[in-house]
Design a protein around this motif. Structure first.
Motif, PDB file in Angstrom:
ATOM      1  N   PRO A  11      -7.094  13.348  -2.018  1.00 35.08           N
ATOM      2  CA  PRO A  11      -6.517  12.025  -1.771  1.00 35.08           C
ATOM      3  C   PRO A  11      -6.189  11.293  -3.067  1.00 35.08           C
ATOM      4  CG  PRO A  11      -8.881  11.931  -1.554  1.00 35.08           C
ATOM      5  CD  PRO A  11      -8.545  13.361  -1.881  1.00 35.08           C
ATOM      6  N   GLU A  12      -5.318  10.287  -2.975  1.00 37.72           N
ATOM      7  CA  GLU A  12      -5.026   9.442  -4.145  1.00 37.72           C
ATOM      8  C   GLU A  12      -6.245   8.588  -4.465  1.00 37.72           C
ATOM      9  OE1 GLU A  12      -1.192   7.214  -4.080  1.00 37.72           O
ATOM     10  OE2 GLU A  12      -0.787   8.437  -2.297  1.00 37.72           O
ATOM     11  N   ILE A  13      -6.872   8.077  -3.407  1.00 40.33           N
ATOM     12  CA  ILE A  13      -8.064   7.234  -3.605  1.00 40.33           C
ATOM     13  C   ILE A  13      -9.149   7.591  -2.598  1.00 40.33           C
ATOM     14  CG2 ILE A  13      -6.838   5.228  -4.570  1.00 40.33           C
ATOM     15  CD1 ILE A  13      -7.244   3.923  -1.706  1.00 40.33           C
ATOM     16  N   LEU A  14     -10.376   7.303  -3.000  1.00 35.73           N
ATOM     17  CA  LEU A  14     -11.481   7.368  -2.043  1.00 35.73           C
ATOM     18  C   LEU A  14     -11.759   5.926  -1.639  1.00 35.73           C
ATOM     19  CD1 LEU A  14     -13.927   9.115  -0.771  1.00 35.73           C
ATOM     20  CD2 LEU A  14     -15.251   7.871  -2.466  1.00 35.73           C
ATOM     21  N   PHE A  15     -11.682   5.630  -0.355  1.00 34.57           N
ATOM     22  CA  PHE A  15     -12.006   4.301   0.155  1.00 34.57           C
ATOM     23  C   PHE A  15     -13.499   4.270   0.454  1.00 34.57           C
ATOM     24  CE2 PHE A  15     -11.424   1.389   4.148  1.00 34.57           C
ATOM     25  CZ  PHE A  15     -12.072   0.358   3.508  1.00 34.57           C
ATOM     26  N   TRP A  16     -14.237   3.530  -0.389  1.00 36.66           N
ATOM     27  CA  TRP A  16     -15.681   3.389  -0.189  1.00 36.66           C
ATOM     28  C   TRP A  16     -15.880   2.262   0.824  1.00 36.66           C
ATOM     29  CZ3 TRP A  16     -19.830   6.116  -2.288  1.00 36.66           C
ATOM     30  CH2 TRP A  16     -21.100   5.580  -2.035  1.00 36.66           C
ATOM     31  N   VAL A  17     -16.317   2.593   2.016  1.00 42.72           N
ATOM     32  CA  VAL A  17     -16.373   1.613   3.111  1.00 42.72           C
ATOM     33  C   VAL A  17     -17.561   0.668   2.964  1.00 42.72           C
ATOM     34  CG1 VAL A  17     -16.405   1.316   5.621  1.00 42.72           C
ATOM     35  CG2 VAL A  17     -15.214   3.278   4.620  1.00 42.72           C
ATOM     36  N   GLY A  18     -18.705   1.192   2.563  1.00 42.92           N
ATOM     37  CA  GLY A  18     -19.898   0.359   2.398  1.00 42.92           C
ATOM     38  C   GLY A  18     -20.617   0.129   3.714  1.00 42.92           C
ATOM     39  N   GLU A  39      -2.281   2.817   5.297  1.00 39.30           N
ATOM     40  CA  GLU A  39      -1.438   3.710   6.105  1.00 39.30           C
ATOM     41  C   GLU A  39       0.015   3.253   6.112  1.00 39.30           C
ATOM     42  OE1 GLU A  39      -3.447   4.191   9.873  1.00 39.30           O
ATOM     43  OE2 GLU A  39      -5.134   5.163   8.846  1.00 39.30           O
ATOM     44  N   LYS A  40       0.204   1.931   6.234  1.00 43.43           N
ATOM     45  CA  LYS A  40       1.558   1.371   6.274  1.00 43.43           C
ATOM     46  C   LYS A  40       2.290   1.627   4.954  1.00 43.43           C
ATOM     47  CE  LYS A  40       4.163  -1.764   8.686  1.00 43.43           C
ATOM     48  NZ  LYS A  40       4.188  -2.545   9.903  1.00 43.43           N
ATOM     49  N   VAL A  41       1.551   1.538   3.868  1.00 39.72           N
ATOM     50  CA  VAL A  41       2.148   1.718   2.531  1.00 39.72           C
ATOM     51  C   VAL A  41       2.310   3.210   2.201  1.00 39.72           C
ATOM     52  CG1 VAL A  41       1.716   1.275   0.062  1.00 39.72           C
ATOM     53  CG2 VAL A  41       1.289  -0.498   1.729  1.00 39.72           C
ATOM     54  N   GLY A  42       1.582   4.050   2.926  1.00 44.16           N
ATOM     55  CA  GLY A  42       1.698   5.500   2.706  1.00 44.16           C
ATOM     56  C   GLY A  42       0.795   6.031   1.607  1.00 44.16           C
ATOM     57  N   ILE A  43      -0.336   5.371   1.404  1.00 41.02           N
ATOM     58  CA  ILE A  43      -1.303   5.842   0.400  1.00 41.02           C
ATOM     59  C   ILE A  43      -2.190   6.894   1.051  1.00 41.02           C
ATOM     60  CG2 ILE A  43      -3.273   5.179  -1.046  1.00 41.02           C
ATOM     61  CD1 ILE A  43      -1.229   3.470  -2.156  1.00 41.02           C
ATOM     62  N   LYS A  44      -2.316   8.015   0.375  1.00 37.53           N
ATOM     63  CA  LYS A  44      -3.177   9.072   0.898  1.00 37.53           C
ATOM     64  C   LYS A  44      -4.617   8.777   0.463  1.00 37.53           C
ATOM     65  CE  LYS A  44      -3.195  14.073   1.310  1.00 37.53           C
ATOM     66  NZ  LYS A  44      -2.692  15.320   0.766  1.00 37.53           N
ATOM     67  N   TYR A  45      -5.456   8.468   1.453  1.00 34.64           N
ATOM     68  CA  TYR A  45      -6.833   8.101   1.134  1.00 34.64           C
ATOM     69  C   TYR A  45      -7.812   8.906   1.978  1.00 34.64           C
ATOM     70  CZ  TYR A  45      -7.173   5.407   5.485  1.00 34.64           C
ATOM     71  OH  TYR A  45      -7.222   5.049   6.806  1.00 34.64           O
ATOM     72  N   ILE A 112     -11.992   0.186  -8.226  1.00 31.40           N
ATOM     73  CA  ILE A 112     -11.079  -0.950  -8.054  1.00 31.40           C
ATOM     74  C   ILE A 112     -11.493  -1.746  -6.819  1.00 31.40           C
ATOM     75  CG2 ILE A 112      -8.626  -1.608  -7.877  1.00 31.40           C
ATOM     76  CD1 ILE A 112      -8.056   1.436  -8.586  1.00 31.40           C
ATOM     77  N   HIS A 113     -11.531  -3.063  -6.964  1.00 31.03           N
ATOM     78  CA  HIS A 113     -11.790  -3.891  -5.785  1.00 31.03           C
ATOM     79  C   HIS A 113     -10.496  -4.020  -4.981  1.00 31.03           C
ATOM     80  CE1 HIS A 113     -12.555  -7.632  -3.444  1.00 31.03           C
ATOM     81  NE2 HIS A 113     -13.707  -7.019  -3.266  1.00 31.03           N
ATOM     82  N   HIS A 114     -10.620  -4.146  -3.676  1.00 26.31           N
ATOM     83  CA  HIS A 114      -9.416  -4.102  -2.842  1.00 26.31           C
ATOM     84  C   HIS A 114      -8.432  -5.236  -3.134  1.00 26.31           C
ATOM     85  CE1 HIS A 114     -11.280  -7.202  -0.468  1.00 26.31           C
ATOM     86  NE2 HIS A 114     -10.587  -7.016   0.643  1.00 26.31           N
ATOM     87  N   THR A 115      -8.923  -6.390  -3.632  1.00 29.19           N
ATOM     88  CA  THR A 115      -7.968  -7.464  -3.958  1.00 29.19           C
ATOM     89  C   THR A 115      -7.088  -7.066  -5.145  1.00 29.19           C
ATOM     90  OG1 THR A 115      -9.674  -8.562  -5.297  1.00 29.19           O
ATOM     91  CG2 THR A 115      -9.367  -9.363  -3.046  1.00 29.19           C
ATOM     92  N   SER A 116      -7.676  -6.405  -6.157  1.00 27.82           N
ATOM     93  CA  SER A 116      -6.893  -5.928  -7.314  1.00 27.82           C
ATOM     94  C   SER A 116      -5.908  -4.852  -6.874  1.00 27.82           C
ATOM     95  CB  SER A 116      -7.821  -5.357  -8.394  1.00 27.82           C
ATOM     96  OG  SER A 116      -8.752  -6.322  -8.800  1.00 27.82           O
ATOM     97  N   PHE A 117      -6.361  -3.988  -5.966  1.00 22.31           N
ATOM     98  CA  PHE A 117      -5.506  -2.905  -5.472  1.00 22.31           C
ATOM     99  C   PHE A 117      -4.328  -3.473  -4.678  1.00 22.31           C
ATOM    100  CE2 PHE A 117      -4.622   0.933  -2.811  1.00 22.31           C
ATOM    101  CZ  PHE A 117      -4.407   1.826  -3.851  1.00 22.31           C
ATOM    102  N   LEU A 118      -4.611  -4.473  -3.855  1.00 22.19           N
ATOM    103  CA  LEU A 118      -3.540  -5.121  -3.072  1.00 22.19           C
ATOM    104  C   LEU A 118      -2.547  -5.805  -4.002  1.00 22.19           C
ATOM    105  CD1 LEU A 118      -5.645  -6.668  -0.147  1.00 22.19           C
ATOM    106  CD2 LEU A 118      -4.027  -4.766   0.033  1.00 22.19           C
ATOM    107  N   GLN A 119      -3.071  -6.428  -5.055  1.00 26.12           N
ATOM    108  CA  GLN A 119      -2.160  -7.079  -6.009  1.00 26.12           C
ATOM    109  C   GLN A 119      -1.229  -6.051  -6.667  1.00 26.12           C
ATOM    110  OE1 GLN A 119      -3.769  -8.614  -9.676  1.00 26.12           O
ATOM    111  NE2 GLN A 119      -1.705  -9.151 -10.312  1.00 26.12           N
ATOM    112  N   GLN A 120      -1.807  -4.900  -7.038  1.00 25.18           N
ATOM    113  CA  GLN A 120      -0.977  -3.819  -7.621  1.00 25.18           C
ATOM    114  C   GLN A 120       0.133  -3.401  -6.656  1.00 25.18           C
ATOM    115  OE1 GLN A 120      -3.374  -0.396  -8.775  1.00 25.18           O
ATOM    116  NE2 GLN A 120      -4.767  -1.663  -9.939  1.00 25.18           N
ATOM    117  N   LEU A 121      -0.250  -3.209  -5.392  1.00 23.93           N
ATOM    118  CA  LEU A 121       0.726  -2.766  -4.382  1.00 23.93           C
ATOM    119  C   LEU A 121       1.823  -3.806  -4.176  1.00 23.93           C
ATOM    120  CD1 LEU A 121      -1.651  -1.185  -1.685  1.00 23.93           C
ATOM    121  CD2 LEU A 121      -0.224   0.036  -3.316  1.00 23.93           C
TER     122      LEU A 121
END
Length: 254
Positions: A11-18, A39-45, A112-121
């Motif tokens: 995968p491009e990223i591992l989503f750590w759910v917690g 999924e909408k953006v098409g990121i393979k996770y 990466i925190h999800h807010t930083s990741f969303l900002q990148q996207l």
């Protein structure tokens, strides 16, 4: 992750759910919202699923170093086994410990925190917003999570993400590096508070109410719980709600 690897893919990223994102009914909605965006953006996770243990943060904060190290070593073994490079998580507690405390135990990853990741996207133009989205013109106040803000100096990313909603962003009196804790950090989430005249989350909610906002944007499942409790105590459920930054974006996707 196990399925992807056995199929010879990575995968491009591992989503750590917690733990909160996995087991807490409210936080599960945040997990789903973030997964929907990916999924909408098409990121393979991928996620670790049953192989993901608690990162050990509450144990370490509460003073049980032995339990923390047991959990951490097991997680590091799993992550290194899968040769994980990038981890994204929606929990600042997971983010902080994976990024800053796992390296000393042999766990070195780009976290990466999800807010930083969303900002990148958003900056890359991958996230497309609806014209006149669900939150256009709404008044939103953002609560700085301690582990994200003071702990890791992440103040701009969540605010930039919220600005993309065309909403009116109102700051609380205490914000950014002067922000007030929601009352759950340092393992306080799992114990009764000490005697006092008020609760931290009630005081913080009061500050949010005073902004006149109808939405408190949070970026941490613990903060979400504490502020939601504060809104109930103040009997503001009709006029205010707490939503994670990912939920706000998921509801605004084109």
């Amino acid at each position: 992750m196990a399925e992807l690897v056995s199929a010879g893919e990575s995968p491009e990223i591992l989503f750590w759910v917690g733990c909160a994102g996995s087991f807490d009914q409210r936080a599960q909605k945040i997990t789903k919202a973030f997964a929907l965006i990916l999924e909408k953006v098409g990121i393979k996770y991928a996620i670790l699923g049953n192989e993901e243990m608690c990162n050990g943060d509450p144990a370490r904060r509460a003073g049980n170093e032995f339990i923390f190290q047991m959990m951490a070593y097991q997680n590091i073994q799993t992550l290194n086994n899968y040769q994980v490079k990038r981890i994204v998580t929606a929990c600042p507690h997971c983010f902080n410990i994976l990024k800053n405390e796992y390296p000393k135990l042999g766990g070195n990853y780009e976290v990466i925190h999800h807010t930083s990741f969303l900002q990148q996207l958003i900056d890359e133009g991958k996230i497309k917003m609806k014209e006149g989205g669900a939150f256009k013109g709404k008044k939103i106040t953002y609560h700085d999570s301690c582990y994200l803000g003071r702990g890791n100096d992440i103040y701009e990313a969540p605010r930039k993400v919220l600005e993309s909603l065309d909403a009116e962003l109102l700051e609380m009196k205490r914000c950014r590096s002067n922000g007030l804790c929601c009352g759950a950090g340092g393992a306080q989430m799992f114990k009764e508070e000490e005697p006092g005249s008020t609760r931290v989350n009630w005081e913080r909610t009061e500050e949010a109410v005073n902004t006149g906002a109808s939405i408190i944007a949070a970026a941490c499942p613990f903060c979400n719980t504490m502020l939601t409790d504060g809104i109930k105590t103040k009997e503001k459920e009709e006029t205010m709600q707490v939503l994670d930054v990912a939920e706000l974006i998921a509801q605004s996707l084109a």
